[in-house]
Design an enzyme around this catalytic site. Sequence first.
Site, mmCIF file in Angstrom:
data_model
loop_
_atom_site.group_PDB
_atom_site.id
_atom_site.type_symbol
_atom_site.label_atom_id
_atom_site.label_comp_id
_atom_site.label_asym_id
_atom_site.label_seq_id
_atom_site.Cartn_x
_atom_site.Cartn_y
_atom_site.Cartn_z
ATOM 1 N N HIS A 109 -1.384 2.565 17.469
ATOM 2 C CA HIS A 109 0.363 2.161 17.147
ATOM 3 C C HIS A 109 0.697 3.219 15.855
ATOM 4 O O HIS A 109 2.222 3.229 15.943
ATOM 5 C CB HIS A 109 0.214 1.348 16.273
ATOM 6 C CG HIS A 109 -0.099 -0.103 16.901
ATOM 7 N ND1 HIS A 109 0.469 -1.646 16.968
ATOM 8 C CD2 HIS A 109 -0.417 -0.012 18.030
ATOM 9 C CE1 HIS A 109 -0.291 -2.057 18.089
ATOM 10 N NE2 HIS A 109 -0.938 -1.259 18.409
ATOM 11 N N HIS A 298 -8.468 -1.233 25.646
ATOM 12 C CA HIS A 298 -8.969 -2.124 25.150
ATOM 13 C C HIS A 298 -10.834 -3.058 25.239
ATOM 14 O O HIS A 298 -10.927 -3.777 25.723
ATOM 15 C CB HIS A 298 -8.486 -3.747 26.396
ATOM 16 C CG HIS A 298 -7.095 -3.604 25.456
ATOM 17 N ND1 HIS A 298 -5.817 -4.220 26.516
ATOM 18 C CD2 HIS A 298 -6.329 -3.573 24.404
ATOM 19 C CE1 HIS A 298 -4.289 -4.277 26.040
ATOM 20 N NE2 HIS A 298 -4.891 -4.432 24.847
#
Length: 777
Positions: A109, A298
């Site tokens: 992020h 993920h």
Amino acid sequence: MTIHTNSDNEHAADVSDACPFRGTRIGGALGSEPQLDHWWPNRLKVELLHQDPVQANPFGADFDYATEFAALDLDAVKADIDEFLTTSVDWWPSDYGNYGPQMVRMAWHSAGTYRIADGRGGAGQAMQRFAPIGSWWDNGNTDKSRRLLWPIKQKYGRALSWADLMVLVGNRSLEIMGLATIGFGGGRVDAWEADRATYWGPEGWLGEPVPGDSSADGKVGHPEEMVTRGLRWEGAVDEDHYDLENPLAASHQSLIYVNPEGPNGNGVPIESARDIRETFSRMAMNDEETVALIAGGHAFGKSHGAVATDKIGAAPEAAPMGAMGLGWNNPVGTGNAEFTTTNGIEGAWTPNPTQWDNTYLENLFAFEWEQTESPAGALQWRPTDPDAPKTPDAHVDGQMNTLMMQTSDIALKVDPEYRKVCEKFLADFDAFTEAFSTAWFKLTHRDMGPKSRYLGPDVPEQDFMWQDPIPAADYEQVDDADISTLKDRISSTDLGVGDLVSVAWAAASTYRDSDKRGGADGGRIALAPQKDWQVNDPERVAKVLAELIAIKSDFDTDTKQVSLADLVVLAGCVGVEQAATAAGVDISVPFVAGRRDTTQELTDEEQFEWLRPVADGFRNHEDDGVHMAVPPEQIFLDRAHLLTLTAPEWTVLAGGLKVLDVNSDRSKHGLFTDRPGALTNDFFRALTSMDYEWVPKDDSELLFDLDDRSTGQSRFTATRCDLVFGANAQLRQLAEVYASSDGQERLVHDFVQAWHKVMMLDRYDVPDARRDAVSRR
């Protein structure tokens, strides 16, 4: 302390006994707003050029991070990180006994704010520590990740920036979970204040609330609750045509990429695929890189949605003092561990969330998935097959949970092109591993600029096209005598001042400090696409380059050569010297040789095209057919900011270039002189004179005539980018300095200094010279 005038006498009386300033209100209480921006929201904010000043840096102007980093024992840092990752603390326990997935998210992020349109965002200055980024909904609980890292940052102090630490810990997290990364480059220098210049899109959730939104009291809800205030798309979701507002990359306010529940939380995978493709491409990722990053990321960790978001407290910037600078307080249970809420979606993607493997893709394609809701009420997906693998709970021993997919995961399965990439990775795990490792390195290093800026022993030897590589010079560089000879050769051509200056400016002013791309080094002004850009006046570029290539051909030997990149800049310096002499001031323009030439094969034309300015106030250019949503002077300010110019530097360069006749279309807008090609202060004298009246040519007020008040005749023409230096209060004070009777010589000296700065912005190979040329903001 900011004192806000209160016009409400009743409230003024209420606070008069508590405040020594009668009739005032302290600190923005009771909804008062900053006066300047509140009353004049369209004001040109010139002060943005002076962000993060040296006065804000406790290490001072002479701090050399590269030297500090070189003395760092990187192996010792890694050992400390590894020990930390596999521990757990009570105030924020690690999922599965491993902080790795949490740290990967933090690093992702931090870097993922990068956008290719203007190069802003990215991990480079650790802006995740400040507003607005640090309080975005999508960055929920990254404040905990950084606080967990504080003991390591504290130990190594200024030798290890927050920006480098955040990326390094992401790398080490991947490595301890079984993924071999391809390297790490240090060198990111921390900022010391929030970025006030970058436009992140409508930050509407800070304003009028909508039903279901808790932002009015400092809380932040899901993106679907913010549709009317954070939407960036032109065209409705069900229309064939849509576009994302430039230069934005994230699909919605407060997101890094896309809403994991689908556009505006609609739960439609194919529409989520549209958002994914657009946003990831805006972040310089192609389809294969996009799938690799999503599927690879993920493979680790879980999503958190155990508690309804309306119970979660304010983001860090609005949290109470007692929260210790942390946000998103959760009053339910322990407030962490199995009670954690971050994005509202609950569950893990794989049976082993702390191990690099291919089970994310295997399960995505092996099972059918049905839509359901998390405990927090967020849309998510679960396998329809009750015999599908389970995943262990991150905190409750012995508890096994159903696997989870997000709408943005299902999108990879239903989109035909993404599906092809997934099937390739399913069939070849080694290819998937390599693709994710390479894409991760690009993600976390994309904003660092040339490879020469990377520090440390782990920098990979491989060059990547996105680094804009330039081959090393295998010849002797020119010396002072050679430079003198070359200047004489340039002066003997028929090239005018405007020709010499405009092409050098076209080469160097592509630089943008946001991601350290562009500049004159590499000589890409002679290559596609830059040589053909409308803003550069291709006919003029071809004319100048033909002369310079002939000079280079005559000069070069087997052992000594001059690069075309150097010749372009040197020719510009010759032009400036000639212009100064014509204005009655003799001056030597600094020149530092050592630029190299790259090749067309080493130039990614599609990626380099993003450096093309669609508007450039220095040369009074605006691309044909381009509609600007903001006034041209705002774009001009943005260009000055990307060039790291101070307000005085911006002013003197703009006024000086105008009288040198460098407009891209050869127009005479802003040419307020009878002596074009002479570096005079005529631009500023006319600009500040009341002998002229500024008369707009039409209601758009984009073009103006400067009419002589005594005759009524038009004397000059101008654009808003010319006149702003006389209309804006702050810029006018600077213009008056150069328009004064003693301003001529000052203008020449200041122009030359600012010119040299721009010519040196990309010269990271000579840091001392560049440091002297570049004034710090």
